[in-house]
Design an enzyme around this catalytic site. Structure first.
Site, PDB file in Angstrom:
ATOM      1  N   TRP A 152      15.295   0.361 -14.765  1.00  0.00           N
ATOM      2  CA  TRP A 152      14.249   1.196 -15.347  1.00  0.00           C
ATOM      3  C   TRP A 152      14.776   2.481 -15.973  1.00  0.00           C
ATOM      4  O   TRP A 152      14.016   3.212 -16.602  1.00  0.00           O
ATOM      5  CB  TRP A 152      13.192   1.544 -14.303  1.00  0.00           C
ATOM      6  CG  TRP A 152      13.691   1.953 -12.947  1.00  0.00           C
ATOM      7  CD1 TRP A 152      13.681   1.197 -11.812  1.00  0.00           C
ATOM      8  CD2 TRP A 152      14.249   3.223 -12.563  1.00  0.00           C
ATOM      9  NE1 TRP A 152      14.198   1.898 -10.749  1.00  0.00           N
ATOM     10  CE2 TRP A 152      14.553   3.155 -11.185  1.00  0.00           C
ATOM     11  CE3 TRP A 152      14.526   4.416 -13.236  1.00  0.00           C
ATOM     12  CZ2 TRP A 152      15.114   4.219 -10.472  1.00  0.00           C
ATOM     13  CZ3 TRP A 152      15.096   5.483 -12.543  1.00  0.00           C
ATOM     14  CH2 TRP A 152      15.379   5.382 -11.185  1.00  0.00           C
ATOM     15  N   LYS A 176      14.098 -10.370 -17.139  1.00  0.00           N
ATOM     16  CA  LYS A 176      13.024  -9.655 -16.445  1.00  0.00           C
ATOM     17  C   LYS A 176      13.323  -8.165 -16.445  1.00  0.00           C
ATOM     18  O   LYS A 176      14.316  -7.725 -15.874  1.00  0.00           O
ATOM     19  CB  LYS A 176      12.856 -10.118 -15.002  1.00  0.00           C
ATOM     20  CG  LYS A 176      11.575  -9.554 -14.348  1.00  0.00           C
ATOM     21  CD  LYS A 176      11.589  -9.654 -12.847  1.00  0.00           C
ATOM     22  CE  LYS A 176      12.227  -8.461 -12.199  1.00  0.00           C
ATOM     23  NZ  LYS A 176      11.454  -7.180 -12.372  1.00  0.00           N
ATOM     24  N   GLU A 249      26.353  -4.933 -12.757  1.00  0.00           N
ATOM     25  CA  GLU A 249      26.611  -3.517 -13.036  1.00  0.00           C
ATOM     26  C   GLU A 249      25.685  -2.753 -12.111  1.00  0.00           C
ATOM     27  O   GLU A 249      24.467  -2.707 -12.314  1.00  0.00           O
ATOM     28  CB  GLU A 249      26.337  -3.192 -14.509  1.00  0.00           C
ATOM     29  CG  GLU A 249      27.016  -1.902 -14.982  1.00  0.00           C
ATOM     30  CD  GLU A 249      26.257  -0.642 -14.635  1.00  0.00           C
ATOM     31  OE1 GLU A 249      26.513  -0.087 -13.537  1.00  0.00           O
ATOM     32  OE2 GLU A 249      25.408  -0.214 -15.425  1.00  0.00           O
ATOM     33  N   CYS A 283      23.908   5.704 -13.819  1.00  0.00           N
ATOM     34  CA  CYS A 283      24.954   5.328 -12.857  1.00  0.00           C
ATOM     35  C   CYS A 283      26.264   6.070 -13.098  1.00  0.00           C
ATOM     36  O   CYS A 283      27.108   6.133 -12.210  1.00  0.00           O
ATOM     37  CB  CYS A 283      25.205   3.818 -12.918  1.00  0.00           C
ATOM     38  SG  CYS A 283      23.787   2.828 -12.413  1.00  0.00           S
ATOM     39  N   GLU A 379      24.199   7.415  -3.679  1.00  0.00           N
ATOM     40  CA  GLU A 379      23.714   7.713  -5.020  1.00  0.00           C
ATOM     41  C   GLU A 379      22.310   8.311  -4.957  1.00  0.00           C
ATOM     42  O   GLU A 379      21.378   7.684  -4.461  1.00  0.00           O
ATOM     43  CB  GLU A 379      23.703   6.434  -5.857  1.00  0.00           C
ATOM     44  CG  GLU A 379      23.377   6.652  -7.314  1.00  0.00           C
ATOM     45  CD  GLU A 379      23.509   5.384  -8.129  1.00  0.00           C
ATOM     46  OE1 GLU A 379      23.933   5.477  -9.295  1.00  0.00           O
ATOM     47  OE2 GLU A 379      23.196   4.293  -7.606  1.00  0.00           O
TER      48      GLU A 379
END
Length: 476
Positions: A152, A176, A249, A283, A379
């Protein structure tokens, strides 16, 4: 009430979920529901896979030139509707319109056009007689149907990263998007569908269960996901049951190593820009800074000044540097990291929600941290930059590498030899020197360790969507 309906795109047309179920879509800038999307189940995924498998029979036989032409036409069509595409992307994500147009739309078009050209330059070992009386050659072939799941944080750009190399190599796709950001991906499918045979590109929307159905389905030959480590582990485990190829990823915790000889002002400005861009929902974001002891306090002051000059706002705010977090859940996650900070941590600015409407969070700088602190190891995926200190190169590399992730990193120094040593020692798929976050289509993007495996972008990314076949012919 939801004002729009986002249907699936299967076999060249928009179709609702077979059982009519839907999920709400929320505008993160307001926190309000503005649309409903199809909640796809097994029948919807079956239909998409059937369409993709049928389309593959002919698409795999198209020439590279034909696939290039299709991708170039798609790029041109997106460019012609750029304002509409950006509006849809920003409505769904809350991103600033001006930044999305100047930064992300540029990459969307460039990366799509790169793979259009790359389709025609796949290379392999020269045909030759490796055994007397026999000629051997290598064929690169498409894999088949590819199941793809996108995140997203960059819905449109990540969709391009997935579909462009897959289609360029001759595969067909069932994709998707994230359940919170389906809008721009469906618009992309509609635009692309005018230039592709029916079934070559299919999009099904839904929740994590829908994504699981894609990966577990017997038709796809590859499962490709950009997402969390948790999701990647689940996908890899599921794909292993059917020996599917997997392209992952996943997360990142990029170390930003600032040595005492670095240009403080330039480093603080560059790191703040790369840490707060897209609300830190990247990321590769520059959110874990390691500063040499003698420079620590000066750098923290400079970074804090940059953070205080950074602002968040809704899509129409032309002065906003970034928009809201993706969802109420993501807002709670980011706030939780700050709420759980240990006593030795120091919050220099930010650390709180901005406003009561939408999911905005203030640019935040935290120092005084230790290597085993939660906020250093995990994270955050928000506009939060942490700062630690180190003594020498050995200490810097140990702390930089001392996390489970291995996606991206950067080094800031005036010493070229030190920069080269760092590029060797840092255990990350990308090492930037005196910069952080730029990407180009020609260079690979992908990580090590828990950041996954496989490459996006570049010829390496295209090759990931091919298989190698040896053909040997007798000369007798």
């Amino acid at each position: 009430m939801a004002g729009q309906a986002f249907d699936n795109f299967i076999d060249g047309r928009r179709v609702p979920a077979v059982d009519g179920r839907t999920l709400d879509v929320v505008d993160p800038a307001t926190g309000e529901v503005y649309a409903a999307q199809a909640l796809s189940g097994k029948s919807d995924v079956d239909n998409a896979m059937t369409a993709a498998a049928r389309a593959f029979r002919d698409w795999r036989r198209t020439t590279p030139a034909q696939r290039q032409t299709a991708l170039l036409r798609i790029a041109d069509a997106i460019e012609a509707r750029a304002e509409e595409v950006v509006r849809v992307e920003c409505e769904n994500t809350g991103k600033p319109v001006a930044l999305t147009h100047s930064e992300e739309m540029t990459m969307v078009l460039d990366h799509l056009r790169f793979f259009a050209g790359a389709a025609r330059v796949l290379e392999g070992r020269a045909a030759a007689e490796y055994l007397a009386g026999h000629t051997s050659m290598i064929r690169r072939e498409p894999l088949g149907v590819c199941a793809q799941v996108t995140p997203w944080n960059y819905p449109l750009l990540m969709a391009i990263w997935k579909i462009a190399p897959a289609l360029a190599a001759g595969n067909t796709v069932v994709l998707k998007p994230s359940e919170t950001t389906p809008a721009s991906t469906l618009l992309l499918a509609e635009i692309a569908g005018k230039h592709l045979p029916a079934g070559v590109l299919n999009v099904v929307t839904g929740d994590r269960g829908t994504g699981r159905l894609l990966v577990e389905h017997p038709v796809p030959q590859m499962a490709s996901i950009t997402g969390s480590v948790r999701a990647g582990v689940e996908v890899a485990g599921s794909a292993a049951q059917d020996l599917k190829r997997v392209h992952l990823e996943l997360g990142g915790k990029a170390p930003v190593v600032v040595f005492a000889d670095a240009d403080v002002a330039a480093a603080a400005e560059g790191i703040a820009a790369a840490g707060f861009f897209n609300a830190g929902q990247d990321c590769t974001a520059a959110t874990r800074v390691l500063v040499q002891e003698g420079l620590h306090d000066e750098f923290v002051a400079a970074l804090t000044e940059q953070a205080r000059g950074t602002r968040t706002g809704p899509p129409g705010d032309t002065d906003a540097d970034y928009g809201p977090l993706n969802s109420a859940d993501q807002l709670a996650k980011v706030a939780g990291f700050i709420d759980r900070l240990p006593d030795h941590a120091v919050v220099h600015c930010g650390g709180s929600r901005v406003g009561e409407r939408g999911f905005f969070y203030a640019p935040t700088v935290v120092s005084g941290l230790r290597q085993d602190d939660e906020i250093v190891q995990d994270e955050v995926f928000g506009p939060v930059i942490t700062v630690q200190s180190f003594t020498d190169e050995e200490d810097a590399y140990a702390k930089a590498n001392g996390v489970r992730y291995g996606l991206a990193s950067s080094v800031w120094t005036a010493d070229h030899a030190r920069a080269m040593r760092a590029s060797i020692e840092l255990d990350f798929g990308t090492v930037w020197l005196n910069t952080h976050i730029p990407l180009v289509a020609e260079m690979p993007h992908g990580g090590f360790k828990h950041s996954g495996y496989g490459k996006d972008l570049s010829m390496y990314g295209l090759e990931d969507y091919t298989r190698i076949k040896h053909v040997m012919s007798s000369l007798g």
